[in-house]
Design a protein around this motif. Structure first.
Motif, short mmCIF file in Angstrom:
data_model
loop_
_atom_site.label_atom_id
_atom_site.label_comp_id
_atom_site.label_asym_id
_atom_site.label_seq_id
_atom_site.Cartn_x
_atom_site.Cartn_y
_atom_site.Cartn_z
N GLY A 71 19.56 17.20 -1.67
CA GLY A 71 19.66 16.29 -2.81
C GLY A 71 18.65 15.16 -2.79
O GLY A 71 18.50 14.45 -3.79
N LEU A 115 23.15 15.56 -10.19
CA LEU A 115 23.07 16.88 -9.60
C LEU A 115 21.64 17.13 -9.14
O LEU A 115 20.70 16.81 -9.87
N PRO A 116 21.43 17.67 -7.95
CA PRO A 116 20.06 17.94 -7.50
C PRO A 116 19.28 18.80 -8.50
O PRO A 116 18.09 18.54 -8.74
N ASP A 117 19.93 19.80 -9.10
CA ASP A 117 19.24 20.63 -10.10
C ASP A 117 18.82 19.81 -11.32
O ASP A 117 17.79 20.10 -11.92
N PHE A 118 19.60 18.82 -11.68
CA PHE A 118 19.24 17.94 -12.79
C PHE A 118 18.08 17.03 -12.38
O PHE A 118 17.14 16.82 -13.14
N SER A 119 18.14 16.50 -11.16
CA SER A 119 17.10 15.60 -10.67
C SER A 119 15.73 16.26 -10.68
O SER A 119 14.72 15.61 -10.99
N LEU A 173 28.34 14.48 -15.47
CA LEU A 173 27.97 15.72 -14.78
C LEU A 173 28.04 16.97 -15.67
O LEU A 173 27.15 17.83 -15.57
N GLN A 193 24.84 17.07 -17.47
CA GLN A 193 23.76 17.45 -16.56
C GLN A 193 23.76 18.97 -16.32
O GLN A 193 22.70 19.61 -16.35
N GLN A 194 24.95 19.53 -16.12
CA GLN A 194 25.05 20.98 -15.89
C GLN A 194 24.54 21.77 -17.08
O GLN A 194 23.83 22.78 -16.91
N SER A 241 26.15 10.72 -3.85
CA SER A 241 25.55 12.02 -4.17
C SER A 241 26.14 12.67 -5.41
O SER A 241 25.60 13.66 -5.91
N ASN A 242 27.24 12.14 -5.94
CA ASN A 242 27.87 12.71 -7.13
C ASN A 242 27.36 12.11 -8.43
O ASN A 242 27.86 12.44 -9.50
#
Length: 188
Positions: A80, A126-130, A170, A173-174, A122-123
């Protein structure tokens, strides 16, 4: 109305919240105190400048090594973490980002010409969003403004702390990740 529009209307009808980076995490440096010899016979993996510069997320196979002595204090990267190049020949190529997207049991280090950003919670992203967010046009414009120099442009971490980012809920973001992943696959 698209699913994304529905989520926005439901979860943030007043608009998306924005925060400065220095409000939601900390910056950390890459390797320090290393000589050329430390990279010729290494015992620990590290992420190169070009891996950060060229990718949305770190390539799974890391085949670059650096010598790390027992008890040596160096920052490691974690799942992340958002990684940035620290400098370049042009402001437009400074501060390129990628995200570390793997869980690892062995420590992995970051090139000395790069720096990282770790979220306090970390919540929040989302790493994929970042990985998409920090390469977006709006954020790239903000990051470029943090660079200064004449023949080599360096990113200021103090100025980077003032970069404002959207923090959508979130589920939003997803959905954005789903759309962008689909688009990226179609483009490839």
């Amino acid at each position: 109305m698209s699913k994304l529009d529905e989520l926005i209307a439901e979860l943030c009808p007043e608009g998306v919240e924005y925060k400065n980076l220095d409000e939601i995490g900390i910056f950390f440096s890459g390797l320090s105190g290393k000589s050329k010899n430390d990279f010729s016979n290494g015992n620990a993996k590290f992420v190169t400048y070009m891996n950060v510069f060229s990718n949305l997320s770190i390539k799974k196979e890391i085949n670059d090594f650096v010598k790390i002595e027992k008890g040596e204090r160096q920052n490691t990267i974690k799942y992340g973490d958002i990684l940035f190049t620290g400098s370049s020949e042009t402001p437009e190529e400074s501060g390129m980002s990628c995200v570390f997207m793997q869980e690892t049991k062995d420590p992995i280090y970051l090139n000395s010409f790069c720096f990282g950003f770790r979220l306090s919670n970390s919540n929040i992203l989302l790493p994929d969003f970042s990985k998409y967010l920090f390469r977006s046009e709006d954020l790239r414009k903000q990051i470029i403004r943090t660079a200064s120099g004449v023949t080599r442009f360096n990113i200021s971490k103090a100025k980077m702390g003032k970069v404002r980012i959207p923090i959508p809920p979130l589920p939003i973001q997803q959905e954005i990740v789903r759309i962008l992943d689909t688009f990226t696959e179609l483009e490839a």
